[in-house]
Motif scaffolding. Structure first.
Motif, PDB file in Angstrom:
ATOM      1  N   GLN A 146       0.850  -1.181   0.000  1.00 13.41           N
ATOM      2  CA  GLN A 146       0.000   0.000   0.000  1.00 13.41           C
ATOM      3  C   GLN A 146       0.885   1.230   0.000  1.00 13.41           C
ATOM      4  O   GLN A 146       2.036   1.176   0.407  1.00 13.41           O
ATOM      5  N   THR A 147       0.337   2.345  -0.469  1.00 11.84           N
ATOM      6  CA  THR A 147       1.147   3.544  -0.649  1.00 11.84           C
ATOM      7  C   THR A 147       1.415   4.303   0.639  1.00 11.84           C
ATOM      8  O   THR A 147       2.289   5.145   0.682  1.00 11.84           O
ATOM      9  N   MET A 148       0.646   4.009   1.693  1.00 10.04           N
ATOM     10  CA  MET A 148       0.905   4.633   2.983  1.00 10.04           C
ATOM     11  C   MET A 148       0.443   3.687   4.081  1.00 10.04           C
ATOM     12  O   MET A 148      -0.429   2.856   3.845  1.00 10.04           O
ATOM     13  N   PRO A 149       1.038   3.771   5.264  1.00 12.72           N
ATOM     14  CA  PRO A 149       0.624   2.907   6.365  1.00 12.72           C
ATOM     15  C   PRO A 149      -0.855   3.103   6.697  1.00 12.72           C
ATOM     16  O   PRO A 149      -1.419   4.175   6.480  1.00 12.72           O
ATOM     17  N   ILE A 150      -1.479   2.075   7.238  1.00 16.44           N
ATOM     18  CA  ILE A 150      -2.911   2.111   7.518  1.00 16.44           C
ATOM     19  C   ILE A 150      -3.292   3.257   8.456  1.00 16.44           C
ATOM     20  O   ILE A 150      -4.362   3.858   8.316  1.00 16.44           O
ATOM     21  N   SER A 151      -2.421   3.612   9.380  1.00 14.49           N
ATOM     22  CA  SER A 151      -2.731   4.734  10.278  1.00 14.49           C
ATOM     23  C   SER A 151      -2.814   6.045   9.497  1.00 14.49           C
ATOM     24  O   SER A 151      -3.659   6.901   9.788  1.00 14.49           O
ATOM     25  N   SER A 152      -1.972   6.206   8.479  1.00  9.17           N
ATOM     26  CA  SER A 152      -2.024   7.405   7.644  1.00  9.17           C
ATOM     27  C   SER A 152      -3.256   7.404   6.752  1.00  9.17           C
ATOM     28  O   SER A 152      -3.858   8.448   6.504  1.00  9.17           O
ATOM     29  N   VAL A 153      -3.646   6.229   6.252  1.00  4.21           N
ATOM     30  CA  VAL A 153      -4.867   6.110   5.450  1.00  4.21           C
ATOM     31  C   VAL A 153      -6.063   6.529   6.298  1.00  4.21           C
ATOM     32  O   VAL A 153      -6.915   7.311   5.854  1.00  4.21           O
TER      33      VAL A 153
END
Length: 74
Positions: free
Chosen positions: A55-62
């Motif tokens: 994924q392009t960014m960690p789940i916390s950032s999403v």
């Protein structure tokens, strides 16, 4: 990944992988990288054969990016 191939990824960017893949968590080498790299202390090494999904960014950032679009309880 082909049989015997491996990829080193930042732990937060690995979304999923085939059951045929294996993974190990390794520390980032070098004190400068750990303290000044901005990527954290650990990486994930995924070994094939199989597909991995990043994924392009960690789940916390999403979650943080999507938060403004959800109704709040205020």
């Amino acid at each position: 990944l082909g049989a015997g191939d491996s990829m080193i990824v930042d732990t937060g960017y690995l979304a999923a992988m085939d059951a045929s893949c294996s993974m190990d968590i390794v520390t980032v080498p070098g004190v400068k990288n750990m303290l000044l790299g901005g990527e954290g202390l650990f990486n994930t090494v995924v070994r094939g054969p199989g597909k991995i999904y990043l994924q392009t960014m960690p789940i916390s950032s999403v979650a943080g990016a999507l938060r403004p679009f959800f109704p709040s309880s205020k």
